[in-house]
Design an enzyme around this catalytic site. Structure first.
Site, PDB file in Angstrom:
ATOM      1  N   ASP A  29      24.385  42.316  10.254  1.00 28.78           N
ATOM      2  CA  ASP A  29      24.780  41.124  11.015  1.00 28.78           C
ATOM      3  C   ASP A  29      24.419  39.879  10.219  1.00 28.78           C
ATOM      4  OD1 ASP A  29      25.403  42.911  12.910  1.00 28.78           O
ATOM      5  OD2 ASP A  29      24.006  42.169  14.440  1.00 28.78           O
ATOM      6  N   GLU A  31      24.258  39.496   6.957  1.00 27.59           N
ATOM      7  CA  GLU A  31      25.229  39.236   5.882  1.00 27.59           C
ATOM      8  C   GLU A  31      26.534  38.666   6.449  1.00 27.59           C
ATOM      9  OE1 GLU A  31      24.864  42.521   2.466  1.00 27.59           O
ATOM     10  OE2 GLU A  31      24.511  43.310   4.482  1.00 27.59           O
ATOM     11  N   PHE A  32      26.918  39.232   7.609  1.00 29.21           N
ATOM     12  CA  PHE A  32      28.147  38.765   8.253  1.00 29.21           C
ATOM     13  C   PHE A  32      28.015  37.280   8.613  1.00 29.21           C
ATOM     14  CE2 PHE A  32      30.881  37.906  11.856  1.00 29.21           C
ATOM     15  CZ  PHE A  32      32.071  38.518  11.490  1.00 29.21           C
ATOM     16  N   ASP A  33      26.886  36.951   9.257  1.00 32.49           N
ATOM     17  CA  ASP A  33      26.679  35.561   9.681  1.00 32.49           C
ATOM     18  C   ASP A  33      26.672  34.613   8.488  1.00 32.49           C
ATOM     19  OD1 ASP A  33      26.536  36.480  12.209  1.00 32.49           O
ATOM     20  OD2 ASP A  33      24.350  36.390  12.374  1.00 32.49           O
ATOM     21  N   SER A  78      54.083  47.620  37.071  1.00 30.92           N
ATOM     22  CA  SER A  78      52.874  48.392  37.375  1.00 30.92           C
ATOM     23  C   SER A  78      53.254  49.876  37.391  1.00 30.92           C
ATOM     24  CB  SER A  78      52.286  47.954  38.702  1.00 30.92           C
ATOM     25  OG  SER A  78      53.249  48.131  39.694  1.00 30.92           O
ATOM     26  N   LEU A  79      52.270  50.708  37.590  1.00 25.57           N
ATOM     27  CA  LEU A  79      52.529  52.151  37.574  1.00 25.57           C
ATOM     28  C   LEU A  79      52.454  52.714  38.979  1.00 25.57           C
ATOM     29  CD1 LEU A  79      50.225  53.155  34.588  1.00 25.57           C
ATOM     30  CD2 LEU A  79      52.713  53.102  34.583  1.00 25.57           C
ATOM     31  N   GLU A 108      45.997  59.158  28.895  1.00 25.62           N
ATOM     32  CA  GLU A 108      45.097  58.085  28.451  1.00 25.62           C
ATOM     33  C   GLU A 108      44.188  57.718  29.606  1.00 25.62           C
ATOM     34  OE1 GLU A 108      47.763  54.892  27.535  1.00 25.62           O
ATOM     35  OE2 GLU A 108      48.867  56.108  26.102  1.00 25.62           O
ATOM     36  N   LYS A 110      42.755  55.136  32.268  1.00 20.59           N
ATOM     37  CA  LYS A 110      43.263  53.917  32.897  1.00 20.59           C
ATOM     38  C   LYS A 110      42.106  52.928  32.932  1.00 20.59           C
ATOM     39  CE  LYS A 110      45.993  52.293  36.782  1.00 20.59           C
ATOM     40  NZ  LYS A 110      45.185  51.178  37.204  1.00 20.59           N
ATOM     41  N   ASP A 112      40.029  49.674  33.670  1.00 22.58           N
ATOM     42  CA  ASP A 112      40.027  48.839  34.863  1.00 22.58           C
ATOM     43  C   ASP A 112      39.603  47.410  34.518  1.00 22.58           C
ATOM     44  OD1 ASP A 112      40.254  48.144  37.456  1.00 22.58           O
ATOM     45  OD2 ASP A 112      38.425  49.121  38.142  1.00 22.58           O
ATOM     46  N   GLU A 167      44.498  46.129  27.924  1.00 23.07           N
ATOM     47  CA  GLU A 167      43.622  45.742  29.029  1.00 23.07           C
ATOM     48  C   GLU A 167      42.428  44.989  28.464  1.00 23.07           C
ATOM     49  OE1 GLU A 167      45.072  46.757  31.696  1.00 23.07           O
ATOM     50  OE2 GLU A 167      43.591  46.679  33.314  1.00 23.07           O
ATOM     51  N   TYR A 219      47.469  49.856  24.806  1.00 16.89           N
ATOM     52  CA  TYR A 219      48.073  51.127  25.204  1.00 16.89           C
ATOM     53  C   TYR A 219      49.600  51.152  25.203  1.00 16.89           C
ATOM     54  CZ  TYR A 219      47.455  48.473  29.545  1.00 16.89           C
ATOM     55  OH  TYR A 219      47.420  47.489  30.477  1.00 16.89           O
ATOM     56  N   LYS A 282      51.819  59.575  30.381  1.00 17.90           N
ATOM     57  CA  LYS A 282      53.086  58.998  29.903  1.00 17.90           C
ATOM     58  C   LYS A 282      53.899  60.054  29.158  1.00 17.90           C
ATOM     59  CE  LYS A 282      50.854  54.588  29.071  1.00 17.90           C
ATOM     60  NZ  LYS A 282      50.200  53.713  28.116  1.00 17.90           N
ATOM     61  N   LYS A 306      44.559  58.197  40.123  1.00 17.74           N
ATOM     62  CA  LYS A 306      43.356  57.392  40.374  1.00 17.74           C
ATOM     63  C   LYS A 306      42.170  58.286  40.726  1.00 17.74           C
ATOM     64  CE  LYS A 306      43.548  53.225  41.166  1.00 17.74           C
ATOM     65  NZ  LYS A 306      44.353  52.092  41.566  1.00 17.74           N
ATOM     66  N   CYS A 398      17.014  29.892  60.439  1.00 16.76           N
ATOM     67  CA  CYS A 398      16.563  30.304  59.108  1.00 16.76           C
ATOM     68  C   CYS A 398      15.357  31.234  59.234  1.00 16.76           C
ATOM     69  CB  CYS A 398      16.202  29.073  58.293  1.00 16.76           C
ATOM     70  SG  CYS A 398      15.507  29.508  56.689  1.00 16.76           S
ATOM     71  N   CYS A 401      12.210  29.200  57.649  1.00 14.50           N
ATOM     72  CA  CYS A 401      11.628  27.933  58.133  1.00 14.50           C
ATOM     73  C   CYS A 401      12.082  27.596  59.548  1.00 14.50           C
ATOM     74  CB  CYS A 401      11.985  26.791  57.186  1.00 14.50           C
ATOM     75  SG  CYS A 401      13.715  26.323  57.277  1.00 14.50           S
ATOM     76  N   CYS A 416      20.936  27.129  55.352  1.00 16.61           N
ATOM     77  CA  CYS A 416      19.795  26.471  55.976  1.00 16.61           C
ATOM     78  C   CYS A 416      19.786  25.044  55.435  1.00 16.61           C
ATOM     79  CB  CYS A 416      18.496  27.190  55.606  1.00 16.61           C
ATOM     80  SG  CYS A 416      17.066  26.167  55.964  1.00 16.61           S
ATOM     81  N   CYS A 422      12.084  24.079  53.186  1.00 15.58           N
ATOM     82  CA  CYS A 422      12.245  25.527  53.369  1.00 15.58           C
ATOM     83  C   CYS A 422      11.731  26.207  52.083  1.00 15.58           C
ATOM     84  CB  CYS A 422      13.721  25.814  53.617  1.00 15.58           C
ATOM     85  SG  CYS A 422      14.129  27.547  53.781  1.00 15.58           S
TER      86      CYS A 422
HETATM   87  S1  IVH Z   1      50.708  51.622  30.750  1.00 23.35           S
HETATM   88  C1  IVH Z   1      54.927  50.139  32.167  1.00 23.35           C
HETATM   89  N1  IVH Z   1      48.341  52.519  30.116  1.00 23.35           N
HETATM   90  O1  IVH Z   1      47.262  49.800  34.827  1.00 23.35           O
HETATM   91  C2  IVH Z   1      53.513  50.479  32.371  1.00 23.35           C
HETATM   92  N2  IVH Z   1      48.491  50.856  31.817  1.00 23.35           N
HETATM   93  O2  IVH Z   1      49.430  49.761  37.286  1.00 23.35           O
HETATM   94  C3  IVH Z   1      52.633  49.976  31.320  1.00 23.35           C
HETATM   95  N3  IVH Z   1      46.307  50.145  32.691  1.00 23.35           N
HETATM   96  O3  IVH Z   1      49.164  46.877  34.645  1.00 23.35           O
HETATM   97  C4  IVH Z   1      51.228  50.240  31.617  1.00 23.35           C
HETATM   98  N4  IVH Z   1      45.072  51.454  31.411  1.00 23.35           N
HETATM   99  O4  IVH Z   1      46.896  46.866  33.557  1.00 23.35           O
HETATM  100  C5  IVH Z   1      49.043  51.684  30.913  1.00 23.35           C
HETATM  101  N5  IVH Z   1      46.308  53.382  29.416  1.00 23.35           N
HETATM  102  C6  IVH Z   1      46.994  52.551  30.185  1.00 23.35           C
HETATM  103  C7  IVH Z   1      46.368  51.688  31.113  1.00 23.35           C
HETATM  104  C8  IVH Z   1      47.152  50.857  31.920  1.00 23.35           C
HETATM  105  C9  IVH Z   1      45.065  50.528  32.372  1.00 23.35           C
HETATM  106  C10 IVH Z   1      46.636  49.163  33.748  1.00 23.35           C
HETATM  107  C11 IVH Z   1      47.570  48.072  33.326  1.00 23.35           C
HETATM  108  C12 IVH Z   1      48.751  48.144  34.226  1.00 23.35           C
HETATM  109  C13 IVH Z   1      48.238  48.956  35.379  1.00 23.35           C
HETATM  110  C14 IVH Z   1      49.346  49.817  35.930  1.00 23.35           C
END
Ligand code: IVH
Length: 673
Positions: A29, A31-33, A78-79, A108, A110, A112, A167, A219, A282, A306, A398, A401, A416, A422
């Site tokens: 670190d 050297e990097f700095d 979304s998925l 993969e 997911k 969060d 993400e 992803y 996928k 999920k 409270c 007090c 309060c 207090c």
């Molecule tokens: S693929 C067309 N891969 O989950 C779909 N999504 O409800 C492209 N997420 O909005 C998404 N890990 O924020 C994909 N390995 C992963 C993921 C991922 C988390 C989230 C992402 C997306 C939501 C899907």
């Protein structure tokens, strides 16, 4: 010189990649700095070689961003969610029927966090946009650039233009640290790393974003000329360009492989540094993905499985109430101890009176506690109501007090109001005042404050400056070394800048950023003390709630006395001369929209200039807009709106002239980034 600067940049980029993406650093670190410092010095010396993608540009700046909305080229969908193996099996069958040929799946994790779409042109990160409503999102490029695991410049053989989706996450360790700090400052805690990550990404101050140490996994690649037809190959290639791709990515040729992956990660994910809430499955081939297509909301070629949030049932024994520094009263559920995700849970946060009412809680109820993505367990529902009628009713007085609690309009919390009498509020205010980001007085921790309070030596923050060594030494648990330490710390704190003194006062809703805004807007304590509600809400980011709180604080007689005493002890009660000079006021009261691209300075620099000269940078054109700082290719919609509202357009040169009138060129350029 240019080549030396460039070579340092390339080296630092490689080390960044080794450290943040591969987790395999090859230098220390230190050297990097040292290398980074060298580059910074050269860039300062030779501003003509400045580059917005340089590794030095990741530190962020404290200039308000005012996000611009950007339309996604490819919508961010979304998925579909599934919660059982049966539903995963159904997905598999649908794909099989839809394709009618052999196919592979990729599993993969997911992640969060909060999703992001990055656009790269010629290997440079040009834009980072949040999901928004899926059609358009916020341009958060300045903030995203501070995330070290995101490459600003790519390596290898990449397409000219492409998007990559992923993400943004706040690692658990960072999240815990942040919440600990927020707890100390009595700021509202983030419920989980997801909220913390998305909240951070929307901050106006990219220097704070940089300090939050976000991470990112990618992803999905999008573009006309992707390297391969297989998604798994594309991810591998993207990794070689510099992106962080999860190692928990597996190509599966049967549904049993998928189930095995789910089973393994359902437990193993708990050892990961970041939060995950499921698995994404996928179809691997992009041409097969295309054949399967999309429903209105989500792709037919992917699905999310999920994980079940971990739950336990236990008995609610009692509810206790904690009073914090600002007087906010937080209800806490005391539970019959129960095992949940490897720890024993005895308490759960109940947040406020509305949550208690919504759950219809009674003492003795059997309740569900859940951890999910949350660090503090919460009660999600009542399983079995207790016999009897011991309904939990939020206290009226409270617990510390006995003052009558109050609830402000539109707020969930009870307070309060007895702030100067207090005990937890008095002690909490002092703890806040001495904390690192405020007056930073060494030697005065919460235990010492408690001891001095119990011994009648401290009642008010100003008393700190009148502590006497003999009185301190006389206390049993305090040696003479600590006594001198405290005096020394108090003495040093007299040099702490004005904005941190304002923060230290502990005015409700005035955090670090707001304290800074107040310091710059009013410049000294007398002006701030006299500021009216109307003047306060004129200041950028100061809304009604904060303005009311500031007015109320300075209207209080005890607070007035405290301020006078602090003044007499010699604390910094005005903005330093240096900061005063750097801050022009030629744009005071003006709202300016920036649109288009510029030749002389970057957009961020223009934002900085507007702020530094007392103006306000706003995102969209309205009747209140004073000017539009217009560059090349200004958005046609903005142009139309500006014309219809009669808002004046100025170009770069005119803008620079406008501020030059009151600005010292060198003091200004020194302050930029
Ligand atoms: S693929 C067309 N891969 O989950 C779909 N999504 O409800 C492209 N997420 O909005 C998404 N890990 O924020 C994909 N390995 C992963 C993921 C991922 C988390 C989230 C992402 C997306 C939501 C899907």
């Amino acid at each position: 010189m240019k080549s030396q600067i460039e070579s340092l940049r390339r080296k630092l980029e490689q080390h960044n990649f080794n450290y943040y993406v591969k987790s395999a650093p090859t230098i220390s670190d230190f050297e990097f700095d040292a290398m980074m410092k060298e580059l910074q010095i050269l860039e300062e010396k030779f501003p003509e070689f400045a580059d917005a993608h340089s590794p030095t540009q990741r530190v962020g700046s404290d200039i308000a961003n005012g996000f611009e909305q950007v339309a996604h080229i490819y919508p961010m969908l979304s998925l579909g969610n599934t919660y059982s193996e049966g539903e995963v099996q159904d997905f598999y069958e649908r794909v099989r029927r839809g394709l009618n040929e052999d196919f592979e799946l990729v599993c993969e994790l997911k992640y969060d966090g909060t999703s992001i779409s990055l656009t790269y042109e010629h290997g440079l990160l040009v834009r980072a946009v949040t999901r928004g409503d899926g059609e358009k999102g916020d341009d958060v490029t300045a903030n995203v650039k501070t995330i070290k695991s995101i490459p600003l410049r790519l390596q290898g053989d990449f397409p000219e233009n492409f998007e990559i989706r992923g993400e943004i996450l706040m690692p658990w360790a960072v999240f815990d640290e942040l919440n600990n700090e927020r707890e100390m400052q009595e700021e509202q805690l983030f419920a989980n790393p997801r909220n913390a990550a998305s909240g951070t990404l929307k901050l106006q101050n990219s220097a704070v974003v940089a300090s939050r140490k976000l991470d990112a996994y990618f992803y999905y690649l999008l573009g006309d000329k992707l390297p391969a037809d297989l998604h798994s190959d594309n991810l591998k290639t993207a990794n070689s360009w510099g992106f962080k791709i999860s190692e928990a990515t597996k190509v599966c040729s049967s549904i049993d492989d998928v189930f095995e992956f789910i089973k393994y990660w359902d437990t193993e994910r708990k050892n990961l540094p970041v939060a995950t809430d499921g698995i994404v499955i996928k179809v691997n081939s992009l041409s097969q993905q295309k054949n399967l297509g999309y429903t209105a909301k989500s792709p037919r070629w992917a699905i999310a499985y999920k994980f079940q949030a971990e739950k336990a049932v236990t008995r609610l024994n009692s509810v206790s109430y904690q009073v914090g520094r600002t007087g906010a009263v937080t209800p806490v559920a005391n539970l019959e101890p129960v095992q949940l995700s490897g720890t024993v849970v005895k308490r759960a946060s109940l947040h406020n009176a509305d949550i208690i009412e919504g759950l219809d809680l009674h003492i003795g109820d059997l309740v569900f506690v859940e951890k999910g993505g949350e660090i503090i367990p919460k009660i999600t529902a009542v399983d079995v109501h207790a016999l009897g009628d011991d309904k939990v009713i939020f206290i009226k007085k409270c617990p510390e007090c006995d003052a009558d609690l109050v609830r402000f309009d539109g707020e969930a919390a009870h307070y309060c109001p007895n702030e100067n009498a207090c005990p937890p509020q008095i002690k909490g205010k002092m703890e806040h005042f001495v904390s690192r980001k405020a007056l930073n007085i060494d030697g005065l921790g919460s235990e010492t404050i408690n001891l001095l309070y119990q011994n009648n030596l401290l009642h008010n923050i100003a008393d700190i400056y009148e502590l006497k060594i003999p009185d301190l030494i006389r206390l049993e648990r305090l040696g003479s070394k600590s006594a001198y330490n405290i005096k020394d710390g108090a003495e040093k704190s007299k040099e702490v800048p004005f904005e941190r003194v304002i923060f230290g006062l502990g005015i409700r809703f005035v955090g670090e950023t707001i304290a800074k805004k107040l310091a710059y807007a009013f410049k000294n304590i007398d002006a701030l003390e006299k500021a009216t509600y109307e003047q306060l809400i004129e200041v950028d980011e100061i809304g009604e709630r904060i303005a009311q709180s500031v007015v109320a604080y300075f209207a209080d007689l005890i607070n007035k006395q405290t301020i006078n005493r602090l003044k007499s002890f010699g604390l910094q009660m005005s903005l330093s001369e240096e900061k005063l000079q750097a801050h022009g006021s030629s744009l005071a009261g003006l709202s300016i929209v920036i649109s288009g691209t510029f030749a002389l300075h970057s957009r961020d620099e223009y934002k900085a200039m507007i702020e530094m000269n007392g103006g306000k940078n706003v995102g969209s054109v309205s009747a209140k807009t004073s000017y539009i700082l217009a560059g090349e290719n200004m958005g046609p919609e903005k142009l139309k709106k500006a014309e219809s509202l009669g808002v004046k357009l100025i170009d770069e040169k005119a803008f620079l002239q406008l501020i030059n009138a009151e600005m010292k060129e060198d003091s200004f350029s020194g302050l930029l980034f």
